[in-house]
Scaffold this active site. Structure first.
Site, short mmCIF file in Angstrom:
data_model
loop_
_atom_site.label_atom_id
_atom_site.label_comp_id
_atom_site.label_asym_id
_atom_site.label_seq_id
_atom_site.Cartn_x
_atom_site.Cartn_y
_atom_site.Cartn_z
N CYS A 40 51.15 -19.57 29.74
CA CYS A 40 50.68 -20.00 28.61
C CYS A 40 49.53 -19.10 27.91
O CYS A 40 49.60 -19.14 26.65
CB CYS A 40 50.13 -21.48 28.90
SG CYS A 40 49.32 -22.33 27.26
N ALA A 113 50.66 -14.98 46.99
CA ALA A 113 50.69 -16.02 47.85
C ALA A 113 51.94 -16.07 48.79
O ALA A 113 53.10 -16.39 48.17
CB ALA A 113 50.18 -17.43 47.34
N GLY A 181 65.96 -22.70 20.50
CA GLY A 181 65.05 -23.52 20.77
C GLY A 181 63.66 -23.34 20.24
O GLY A 181 63.58 -22.27 19.45
N VAL A 269 64.64 -21.03 30.95
CA VAL A 269 63.84 -20.60 32.15
C VAL A 269 64.13 -20.80 33.28
O VAL A 269 65.34 -21.52 33.47
CB VAL A 269 62.32 -21.18 31.86
CG1 VAL A 269 61.44 -20.79 30.80
CG2 VAL A 269 62.43 -22.65 32.11
N HIS A 439 41.57 -40.03 2.46
CA HIS A 439 42.29 -39.39 1.28
C HIS A 439 41.49 -38.28 0.61
O HIS A 439 40.27 -38.38 0.58
CB HIS A 439 42.69 -40.21 0.29
CG HIS A 439 43.21 -39.94 -1.11
ND1 HIS A 439 44.54 -39.23 -1.03
CD2 HIS A 439 42.70 -39.47 -2.18
CE1 HIS A 439 44.75 -39.05 -2.10
NE2 HIS A 439 43.81 -38.80 -2.78
#
Length: 460
Positions: A40, A113, A181, A269, A439
């Site tokens: 991200c 990891a 997409g 993905v 407004h």
């Protein structure tokens, strides 16, 4: 080192989960093999928005300057600086996450990891050294990667994923985007704005196929007006990497062969499963399977974010991670699974939605009223010169609750939160009507759309 929680992955699920656990007084480590922020912040949400901001400014100056009373001589752009600005924004945000780790006394470990057992994680550091850490709880937040098109593997130059699309050193003169997409639609706008000839190919009936059909139609018409080719209901039958780029044969409304300097594959993905000897149960689609507490098939090992399946959204991942961590460590907390969530596409026009689609309400036999208000009738939209699109609201009958909302137009992602809150609070249309909207604002269109469902809209 022994911890209360080890988080594997530093994206929106991982870093948020780590910080929440630290806030609850737990000793936490977050292991990330690249950089804090995950896809991200480094290669997705944030840097693409920087690119799209550049595109919006340039397109206004290049195509609409006279409308706003501006004149330019020799207007141009520096592609390298556009890309560099995006990377700088990304770097600063990732640096911000690293600062939050320090602030919350979280051990930030850069390495890969290896999930050995339910309570043990080995980490291979950049220098080749291996560390072993233990924890009572482990949260897997390893995310997903771009999925290649069968027969057309990524090569990073002429066949690219969204990651390479953000940092191409040279702007391609032509680009085929496979998949319409959110990712495909956003990059189509970005590249077209700077003069690349763009063609989107989508096998489903509409661009943004999981949005409201009325919304998709507005986006398709706007893109075609901007000069972007939009081929929907179109199947790819053959692909070929050539000396000059890529050749793609399609079947749709007409059968044709497309050629371009590059192809961006944006068809979805694939999960990045944790490395190690510990085997975790998967769903039919290959994601980590979790229960209502986000615990995997191995007690003490939890998962959140993209790695447990759709929707693949950063804000959903963060929600899941917080729920998982609070379920682990907060007395009396009962984790919630994702219900209603906002989805946003930062195209032009922008798109945002929350709750039920109209077609879903029909399929489920849910009685509803429909309210719709066009931005063409909004004073603020006219003032800013952005009048394409509308606000569409589904209101349940007989109780008047908000079932769903769909916005296509200026600042749609900023406006959708009001409708998300309405759904969470089970607000009725009367309560929205009774809420004074300032407004002039774009959000007045939400108020008017709700009123229009009952024939009470003032401005249409």
């Amino acid at each position: 080192m022994n911890y209360d929680l080890i988080v594997i992955g530093g994206g929106p699920a991982g870093y948020v989960g780590a910080i929440r656990a630290a806030q609850l007084g737990k000793r936490v480590a977050c292991i990330e093999k690249e950089r804090a922020g995950g896809t991200c912040l480094n290669w997705g949400c944030i840097p693409t928005k920087a690119l799209l901001r550049n595109a919006e400014l340039y397109q206004i100056m290049a195509k609409r300057a006279a409308e706003f009373g501006f004149k330019f001589d020799n207007l141009g752009f520096d592609w390298g600086k556009i890309i560099a600005r995006s990377r700088d924004v990304s770097d600063k945000n990732a640096g911000g996450i690293e600062f939050l780790f320090k602030k919350n006394k979280i051990d930030y470990i850069r390495g890969e990891a290896d999930l050995e057992t339910a309570g043990t994680v080995k980490v291979k550091l950049a220098d080749g050294k291996v560390e072993t850490h233990t924890a009572a709880k482990i949260l897997v937040a390893t995310g997903c990667a771009s999925r290649p098109l069968p027969g057309l593997p990524f090569n990073g130059k002429t066949v690219i994923s969204s990651k390479e699309a953000m940092v191409l050193p040279t702007q391609p003169k032509s680009l085929i985007i496979i998949g319409a997409g959110a990712i495909g639609v956003e990059f189509a706008y970005f590249y077209n704005a700077f003069g690349t000839k763009v063609t989107m190919v989508e096998m489903l009936p509409n661009a943004l196929p999981y949005e409201d059909v009325d919304v998709s139609t507005v986006v398709e018409k706007a893109y075609q007006k901007q000069g972007i080719g939009v081929l929907t209901n179109t199947k790819i039958t053959k692909t070929e990497v050539t000396e000059s780029g890529v050749r793609v044969t399609v079947e749709g409304k007409k059968n044709e062969t497309l050629e371009a300097e590059a192809a961006l594959v944006a068809i979805g993905v694939t999960p990045i499963l944790p490395v190690g000897s510990l085997k975790l149960e998967l769903t039919e689609r290959g994601y980590l399977k979790v229960n209502d507490s986000y615990e995997t098939s191995v007690p003490g090992v939890y998962a959140a974010g993209d790695i447990i399946g759709p929707p693949w959204l950063a804000h959903v991942a963060s929600f899941e991670a917080i729920q998982a961590v609070e379920g682990m460590f907060k007395p009396g907390a009962k984790p919630k699974r994702v219900g209603s969530f906002p989805a946003c596409t930062y195209s032009h026009p922008q798109v945002a939605s929350v709750g039920l689609l109209e077609r879903e309400a029909k399929e489920r036999g849910i009685a509803y009223k429909l309210g719709k208000f066009p931005f063409m009738a909004s004073g603020k939209a006219r003032a800013v010169g952005d009048v394409d699109g509308f606000v569409k609201v589904l209101i349940g009958e007989p109780n008047g609750e908000i079932l769903g909302a769909h916005i296509v137009g200026p600042e749609a992602p900023e406006m959708i939160a009001e409708m998300g809150l309405a759904i969470t609070l089970e607000a009725t249309y009367e309560e929205i009507e009774a809420t004074i909207h300032a407004h002039p604002t774009l959000s007045e269109a939400v108020h008017e759309a709700v009123s229009q469902a009952f024939g009470e809209a003032i401005h249409i």
